[in-house]
Design a protein around this motif. Structure first.
Motif, PDB file in Angstrom:
ATOM      1  N   ALA A 300       0.827  -1.207   0.000  1.00 23.37           N
ATOM      2  CA  ALA A 300       0.000   0.000   0.000  1.00 23.37           C
ATOM      3  C   ALA A 300       0.862   1.258   0.000  1.00 23.37           C
ATOM      4  N   VAL A 301       1.929   1.250   0.818  1.00 23.24           N
ATOM      5  CA  VAL A 301       2.809   2.419   0.875  1.00 23.24           C
ATOM      6  C   VAL A 301       3.542   2.602  -0.445  1.00 23.24           C
ATOM      7  N   CYS A 302       4.031   1.503  -1.023  1.00 23.81           N
ATOM      8  CA  CYS A 302       4.729   1.595  -2.312  1.00 23.81           C
ATOM      9  C   CYS A 302       3.796   2.101  -3.409  1.00 23.81           C
ATOM     10  N   ASN A 303       2.548   1.671  -3.385  1.00 26.19           N
ATOM     11  CA  ASN A 303       1.581   2.168  -4.369  1.00 26.19           C
ATOM     12  C   ASN A 303       1.365   3.667  -4.219  1.00 26.19           C
ATOM     13  N   GLU A 304       1.331   4.122  -2.956  1.00 33.72           N
ATOM     14  CA  GLU A 304       1.168   5.557  -2.705  1.00 33.72           C
ATOM     15  C   GLU A 304       2.381   6.330  -3.232  1.00 33.72           C
ATOM     16  N   GLY A 305       3.575   5.768  -2.996  1.00 31.63           N
ATOM     17  CA  GLY A 305       4.785   6.408  -3.496  1.00 31.63           C
ATOM     18  C   GLY A 305       4.826   6.440  -5.010  1.00 31.63           C
ATOM     19  N   MET A 306       4.365   5.357  -5.639  1.00 38.74           N
ATOM     20  CA  MET A 306       4.342   5.302  -7.096  1.00 38.74           C
ATOM     21  C   MET A 306       3.379   6.342  -7.662  1.00 38.74           C
ATOM     22  N   LYS A 307       2.213   6.479  -7.027  1.00 38.84           N
ATOM     23  CA  LYS A 307       1.245   7.478  -7.495  1.00 38.84           C
ATOM     24  C   LYS A 307       1.797   8.885  -7.332  1.00 38.84           C
ATOM     25  N   GLU A 308       2.517   9.120  -6.239  1.00 38.77           N
ATOM     26  CA  GLU A 308       3.098  10.441  -6.001  1.00 38.77           C
ATOM     27  C   GLU A 308       4.131  10.778  -7.076  1.00 38.77           C
ATOM     28  N   MET A 309       4.933   9.795  -7.464  1.00 37.69           N
ATOM     29  CA  MET A 309       5.952  10.045  -8.474  1.00 37.69           C
ATOM     30  C   MET A 309       5.328  10.237  -9.850  1.00 37.69           C
ATOM     31  N   ARG A 310       4.291   9.490 -10.145  1.00 37.74           N
ATOM     32  CA  ARG A 310       3.617   9.668 -11.432  1.00 37.74           C
ATOM     33  C   ARG A 310       2.942  11.023 -11.512  1.00 37.74           C
ATOM     34  N   ALA A 311       2.381  11.470 -10.372  1.00 34.90           N
ATOM     35  CA  ALA A 311       1.752  12.790 -10.343  1.00 34.90           C
ATOM     36  C   ALA A 311       2.778  13.894 -10.586  1.00 34.90           C
ATOM     37  N   ALA A 312       4.043  13.603 -10.220  1.00 34.46           N
ATOM     38  CA  ALA A 312       5.113  14.565 -10.446  1.00 34.46           C
ATOM     39  C   ALA A 312       5.673  14.478 -11.856  1.00 34.46           C
ATOM     40  N   GLY A 313       5.128  13.563 -12.672  1.00 35.82           N
ATOM     41  CA  GLY A 313       5.583  13.413 -14.039  1.00 35.82           C
ATOM     42  C   GLY A 313       6.849  12.600 -14.165  1.00 35.82           C
ATOM     43  N   LEU A 314       7.102  11.664 -13.210  1.00 39.66           N
ATOM     44  CA  LEU A 314       8.344  10.892 -13.200  1.00 39.66           C
ATOM     45  C   LEU A 314       8.076   9.433 -13.529  1.00 39.66           C
TER      46      LEU A 314
END
Length: 596
Positions: A300-314
């Motif tokens: 769950a935490v890794c998914n949250e981190g992945m979404k945060e990075m995608r939102a940043a365009g990474l």
């Protein structure tokens, strides 16, 4: 030979071997971090579970197919005809087959390939933390053995089949207890916590007034105080206090109070279970290193981190993603019906910001950026006088700006496999601090360096600069004056190499007879001085560091590398983070050196 009912027997898929021209037999009785067959649960043995101390205190027999009447060799307290050796793979056993019918029979079976597995019998330590049970996303139970108390035998066996009869009754009892607790937890969650956050659940804990109303005839004044404190205490503390109070209560009144307390404690257990949803970086690294499935919380935490990075365009390249969690929002674990509580253990950016000498000197640190970010630059040309009703003018100059774009910063940290096998808050925090130190060192050395700007990294603030040679206090004052002449609005600070700061310490100000040390209490005549080895020796920069912008995108992207340092017994963590830096007003900085 075996009197302990808690002895457990396991087989490994390691085939014992024998050379054609000798009677030496060797194999691996234990293979670390190898997942077992289905035992009603799945099991792995941690490399730290067996130590030399365990081998030295154990009386280990080598048996043919676990038959206690067929002894092939023996190691008693580390000596004997059976040699046991620990290495990175597991526990290796070696012995010379006895010159008996049994020894000859074993050699014949081995050379024909009829025997293709090894096995061992052991007892798990009763110490707290000797084994860890988790539930996978598949709903199955996983057991990790962290401490074995004693080894009993190692055996070449016909096949690696596992059976429930080889698992101790104590272990099966634990598994059944775990399943019962999970069933109870699911029932409680369905009744009380469906679609509620941890905070909302806590708000549902009965208030003092509600419980008083319900138990007017049974609660005395002392029990009301316990009621107010229950949510703040562990389940064990609540039960202990209830026992103490029950000693002073008799008859029907005692029974009524016990029933009330039981209900209150039951509610507390549910809340405590919710609070236990914690993310462990240590556990996440172990899971990846051992090629195991991530548990629900980690996923769950890794998914949250992945979404945060995608939102940043990474783009993500790693296996573990740690979000910045600066908003302190809970991360939902859907299959658990609970939330992961955001704690400072998530936070990488805040301790990084606190540690960075540039930020301490006043640099602006922007977080949570998406794509490219433009920072406006205010100059005198943007400001004009105008009449009361006259239209504003732009001074015939376009509004300037500095653009920050994400650039991947890569650093690595090597971690001992033995350290990784530990499970403590101290080790967890040490690994996080190592990550922060690695990122911060790379970030500081780049920004305070001489390299030019490229598509992959920001320019160092010393790029293209020729530091002014300084020999006395007057020279420093002259550099500060140049900064002030640039109409800086913020405070002025120094960032110096340790050797430059040492030169500051010996510098005097004033005339003969009234001379004083210029450097005192971390300041140079009242101007703060910060020091880092990431500045070139004998060199320093003075200026208004609020005119330096540092941008950060997303969280951390971590790759677990099992191979690069495997020969040294290490695991390498390759950390990817995204930063950029730029001077908003270069004229707000002056550069100096004490080099001769």
């Amino acid at each position: 030979m075996r009197k302990d009912n808690n002895i457990e027997v396991r087989a490994t898929k390691s085939t014992p071997v024998v050379s054609q021209d000798s009677r030496t037999v060797e194999g691996y009785a234990v293979v670390f971090n190898s997942q077992s067959e289905d035992l009603g649960f799945y099991e792995t043995i941690n490399p730290a579970a067996i130590t030399e101390e365990v081998l030295m205190r154990s009386d280990v027999f080598c048996l043919f197919n676990h038959d206690q009447d067929k002894v092939l060799a023996r190691s008693k307290n580390g000596t004997g005809s059976l040699q046991l050796q620990l290495d990175e793979r597991g526990l290796k056993y070696t012995f010379t087959a006895p010159n008996t019918d049994l020894g000859n029979e074993l050699l014949e079976y081995l050379r024909r390939g009829d025997i293709d597995s090894s096995s061992f019998a052991f007892t798990v330590s009763t110490d707290e933390g000797s084994e860890v049970w988790t539930t996978g996303t598949d709903g199955r139970q996983y057991r990790e053995i962290l401490k074995i108390d004693e080894l009993h035998d190692v055996s070449p066996v016909w096949n690696p089949a596992y059976s429930s009869t080889s698992v101790s009754q104590r272990t099966l009892d634990k598994l059944n207890q775990l399943r019962e607790m999970q069933d109870e937890k699911k029932k409680e969650l369905q009744e009380e916590t469906v679609e509620k956050t941890d905070e909302e659940v806590q708000e549902e804990v009965p208030t003092q007034e509600e419980v008083e109303k319900k138990n007017t005839d049974t609660e005395d004044e002392e029990d009301k105080e316990v009621q107010e404190e229950t949510v703040e205490k562990s389940d064990e503390e609540v039960v202990d206090e209830d026992k103490d109070k029950d000693n002073d209560v008799e008859g029907e009144d005692k029974e009524d109070k016990e029933e009330t307390r039981s209900a209150r404690t039951h509610k507390h257990i549910n809340i405590n279970t919710m609070k236990e949803q914690r993310f462990s970086l240590l556990r996440a690294i172990r899971n990846v290193a051992e090629n195991r499935q991530l548990d629900n919380v980690t996923a769950a935490v890794c998914n949250e981190g992945m979404k945060e990075m995608r939102a940043a365009g990474l783009n993500t390249v790693g296996q573990i993603y740690i979000p910045t969690m600066e908003t302190r929002a809970a991360v939902t674990v859907a299959s658990e019906g609970a939330d992961v509580v955001a704690t400072d253990l998530y936070d990488i950016i805040e301790p990084l910001r606190a540690k960075n000498v540039l930020v301490q000197a006043g640099a602006k640190f922007y977080t949570g950026l998406t794509n490219s970010a433009q920072i406006p630059v205010m100059t005198g040309s943007n400001v004009n006088w105008a009449g009361e009703t006259a239209a504003a003018t732009d001074g015939n100059v376009l509004f300037n700006n500095v653009t920050l774009t994400p650039k991947r910063l890569t650093a690595y940290v090597d971690i001992s496999k033995m350290l990784l096998a530990q499970d403590s808050v101290g080790v967890e925090n040490a690994i996080r601090q190592d990550l922060i130190n690695a990122i911060n060192s790379k970030l500081e050395s780049t920004i305070l360096g001489k390299a030019g700007k490229t598509a992959n990294q920001p320019a160092g603030i010393f790029n293209g600069k020729t530091p002014t040679k300084v020999t006395d206090f007057e020279g420093l004052v002259g550099l500060e004056a140049k900064v002030e002449e640039a109409n800086v609005l913020g405070g002025i600070s120094y960032i110096a190499s340790p050797s430059a700061r040492a030169s500051f310490r010996n510098m005097m100000k004033g005339s003969k007879g009234t001379a004083q040390l210029a450097y005192m209490d971390g300041t140079l005549d009242g101007t703060p001085v910060f020091s880092t080895s990431n500045v070139e020796a004998k060199t320093f920069v003075v200026g208004d560091f609020s005119n330096l912008a540092i941008g950060s995108w997303g969280g951390l992207d971590i790759v677990v590398d099992n191979y690069t340092q495997a020969v040294n017994g290490m695991i390498r963590l390759v950390v990817n983070a995204y930063f950029d830096a730029a001077l908003i007003r270069p004229e707000a900085f002056q550069f100096g050196t004490f080099a001769v």
